[in-house]
Structures are given as C-alpha cells and as structure tokens.
Design a protein around this motif. Structure first.
Motif, PDB file in Angstrom:
ATOM      1  N   GLU A 128       0.838  -1.197   0.000  1.00  0.00           N
ATOM      2  CA  GLU A 128       0.000   0.000   0.000  1.00  0.00           C
ATOM      3  C   GLU A 128       0.874   1.248   0.000  1.00  0.00           C
ATOM      4  O   GLU A 128       1.650   1.486   0.916  1.00  0.00           O
ATOM      5  N   GLY A 129       0.790   2.016  -1.097  1.00  0.00           N
ATOM      6  CA  GLY A 129       1.566   3.245  -1.215  1.00  0.00           C
ATOM      7  C   GLY A 129       3.026   3.039  -1.572  1.00  0.00           C
ATOM      8  O   GLY A 129       3.829   3.965  -1.471  1.00  0.00           O
ATOM      9  N   VAL A 130       3.389   1.817  -2.008  1.00  0.00           N
ATOM     10  CA  VAL A 130       4.790   1.509  -2.333  1.00  0.00           C
ATOM     11  C   VAL A 130       4.843   0.842  -3.711  1.00  0.00           C
ATOM     12  O   VAL A 130       4.126  -0.127  -3.971  1.00  0.00           O
ATOM     13  N   HIS A 160      25.285 -11.053  -8.658  1.00  0.00           N
ATOM     14  CA  HIS A 160      25.983 -10.506  -7.498  1.00  0.00           C
ATOM     15  C   HIS A 160      25.413  -9.201  -6.963  1.00  0.00           C
ATOM     16  O   HIS A 160      25.693  -8.829  -5.822  1.00  0.00           O
ATOM     17  N   LEU A 161      24.626  -8.490  -7.768  1.00  0.00           N
ATOM     18  CA  LEU A 161      24.213  -7.144  -7.406  1.00  0.00           C
ATOM     19  C   LEU A 161      22.866  -6.812  -8.031  1.00  0.00           C
ATOM     20  O   LEU A 161      22.585  -7.241  -9.151  1.00  0.00           O
ATOM     21  N   MET A 162      22.045  -6.038  -7.306  1.00  0.00           N
ATOM     22  CA  MET A 162      20.753  -5.601  -7.848  1.00  0.00           C
ATOM     23  C   MET A 162      20.525  -4.148  -7.454  1.00  0.00           C
ATOM     24  O   MET A 162      20.771  -3.759  -6.315  1.00  0.00           O
ATOM     25  N   LEU A 163      20.031  -3.346  -8.419  1.00  0.00           N
ATOM     26  CA  LEU A 163      19.704  -1.940  -8.212  1.00  0.00           C
ATOM     27  C   LEU A 163      18.197  -1.763  -8.382  1.00  0.00           C
ATOM     28  O   LEU A 163      17.646  -2.139  -9.417  1.00  0.00           O
ATOM     29  N   VAL A 164      17.536  -1.191  -7.353  1.00  0.00           N
ATOM     30  CA  VAL A 164      16.079  -1.079  -7.335  1.00  0.00           C
ATOM     31  C   VAL A 164      15.676   0.326  -6.876  1.00  0.00           C
ATOM     32  O   VAL A 164      16.218   0.837  -5.896  1.00  0.00           O
ATOM     33  N   LYS A 165      14.718   0.934  -7.587  1.00  0.00           N
ATOM     34  CA  LYS A 165      14.114   2.198  -7.159  1.00  0.00           C
ATOM     35  C   LYS A 165      12.802   1.867  -6.452  1.00  0.00           C
ATOM     36  O   LYS A 165      12.021   1.055  -6.958  1.00  0.00           O
ATOM     37  N   VAL A 166      12.555   2.487  -5.302  1.00  0.00           N
ATOM     38  CA  VAL A 166      11.326   2.233  -4.557  1.00  0.00           C
ATOM     39  C   VAL A 166      10.685   3.571  -4.212  1.00  0.00           C
ATOM     40  O   VAL A 166      11.301   4.405  -3.533  1.00  0.00           O
ATOM     41  N   ALA A 167       9.453   3.789  -4.688  1.00  0.00           N
ATOM     42  CA  ALA A 167       8.730   5.035  -4.434  1.00  0.00           C
ATOM     43  C   ALA A 167       7.713   4.808  -3.308  1.00  0.00           C
ATOM     44  O   ALA A 167       7.026   3.789  -3.279  1.00  0.00           O
ATOM     45  N   GLY A 222      13.281  -1.688   8.572  1.00  0.00           N
ATOM     46  CA  GLY A 222      12.073  -1.222   7.915  1.00  0.00           C
ATOM     47  C   GLY A 222      12.066   0.293   7.881  1.00  0.00           C
ATOM     48  O   GLY A 222      12.932   0.942   8.474  1.00  0.00           O
ATOM     49  N   VAL A 223      11.092   0.866   7.172  1.00  0.00           N
ATOM     50  CA  VAL A 223      10.984   2.316   7.068  1.00  0.00           C
ATOM     51  C   VAL A 223       9.530   2.746   7.172  1.00  0.00           C
ATOM     52  O   VAL A 223       8.617   1.979   6.862  1.00  0.00           O
ATOM     53  N   VAL A 224       9.345   3.997   7.600  1.00  0.00           N
ATOM     54  CA  VAL A 224       8.061   4.675   7.531  1.00  0.00           C
ATOM     55  C   VAL A 224       8.314   5.957   6.755  1.00  0.00           C
ATOM     56  O   VAL A 224       9.243   6.716   7.091  1.00  0.00           O
ATOM     57  N   CYS A 225       7.524   6.199   5.725  1.00  0.00           N
ATOM     58  CA  CYS A 225       7.702   7.387   4.902  1.00  0.00           C
ATOM     59  C   CYS A 225       6.984   8.575   5.546  1.00  0.00           C
ATOM     60  O   CYS A 225       5.765   8.570   5.671  1.00  0.00           O
ATOM     61  N   LEU A 226       7.741   9.575   5.946  1.00  0.00           N
ATOM     62  CA  LEU A 226       7.186  10.762   6.599  1.00  0.00           C
ATOM     63  C   LEU A 226       6.853  11.860   5.600  1.00  0.00           C
ATOM     64  O   LEU A 226       6.009  12.716   5.870  1.00  0.00           O
ATOM     65  N   GLU A 227       7.548  11.869   4.474  1.00  0.00           N
ATOM     66  CA  GLU A 227       7.312  12.814   3.381  1.00  0.00           C
ATOM     67  C   GLU A 227       7.558  12.042   2.095  1.00  0.00           C
ATOM     68  O   GLU A 227       8.633  11.449   1.940  1.00  0.00           O
ATOM     69  N   ALA A 228       6.588  12.008   1.189  1.00  0.00           N
ATOM     70  CA  ALA A 228       6.683  11.186  -0.021  1.00  0.00           C
ATOM     71  C   ALA A 228       8.075  11.245  -0.620  1.00  0.00           C
ATOM     72  O   ALA A 228       8.694  12.317  -0.682  1.00  0.00           O
ATOM     73  N   GLY A 229       8.575  10.084  -1.039  1.00  0.00           N
ATOM     74  CA  GLY A 229       9.926  10.069  -1.554  1.00  0.00           C
ATOM     75  C   GLY A 229      10.305   8.782  -2.240  1.00  0.00           C
ATOM     76  O   GLY A 229       9.471   7.902  -2.462  1.00  0.00           O
ATOM     77  N   MET A 230      11.603   8.687  -2.543  1.00  0.00           N
ATOM     78  CA  MET A 230      12.123   7.549  -3.277  1.00  0.00           C
ATOM     79  C   MET A 230      13.430   7.064  -2.659  1.00  0.00           C
ATOM     80  O   MET A 230      14.294   7.870  -2.313  1.00  0.00           O
TER      81      MET A 230
END
Length: 114
Positions: free
Chosen positions: A20-22, A32-39, A90-98
């Motif tokens: 939800e929201g992610v 060996h390596l992975m690059l991921v963007k998460v909004a 883990g994280v909680v998003c306080l201001e929309a971001g990436m």
C-alpha cells in the motif's frame, strides 16, 4: 542471470506495486548485485523484515524514519543507510519520496517466476 541491458532508461521500466503506497522498479541486476528504485507515498510503510542480502540505500527524495536492529533515525534526501545481512529493518515514509536500494547478491525473490 543478468538484466539484458547495459544502459537503462527509466521510462522503459514500469512501476510494480509491492504494498500500500509503495511501488518499485528493478533497474539492473546480475547474480551478485541488484539496483532497485522504490517510491513511497507519505505514510507508507516498509514493514520490519530481514534477508540474507547486504543492502545499501540512498534516499533520493523525501523523509523516512528508518529502523535497523531496533535503532531508529530520521533521514532525508541525500542521506543513506546500510543494512548488514540478516539485520531486521524497515521504514516509515514521513514525506513522499524515493529510495535507491542496492542488494548483494541479487534478490531472486524480486524477479518474475519463470
């Protein structure tokens, strides 16, 4: 196992809903390596979890409360954090971001099943 391109154009990769929201985009990987963007939308949560991968994360935009091994810190755009293998985080998003996540080795659980 590797992504098929050496040069990756953001517009060519679709966002994948993961909670939800992610949403995320797998930008590149090999064994060996992975690059991921998460909004993240404001208020979205990356629930506490752990995995055997080492993880480095750059905060590209927004503000996040980051928890690693029971310690919490508020971080903003330009900051980063590192998660050793098997540490609960883990994280909680306080201001929309990436977030820009880098995993080693590749997160096979993120890849489509074939």
């Amino acid at each position: 196992m590797f992504s098929s391109q050496r040069f990756i154009e953001d517009s060519a990769i679709a966002w994948e809903p993961v909670g939800e929201g992610v949403t995320r985009k797998i930008m590149a990987y090999d064994a060996h390596l992975m690059l991921v963007k998460v909004a993240f939308e404001k208020g979205a949560v990356g629930s506490l979890h752990h995995h055997h991968h080492s993880q480095g994360t750059h905060i590209a935009s927004g503000v996040f409360e980051v928890e690693i091994a029971g310690e919490k810190k508020q971080l903003k755009a330009g900051d980063a954090f590192f998660i050793p293998s098997n540490e609960v985080h883990g994280v909680v998003c306080l201001e929309a971001g990436m977030l820009i996540d880098v995993f080693s080795p590749v997160r096979e659980d993120f890849l489509p099943r074939q």
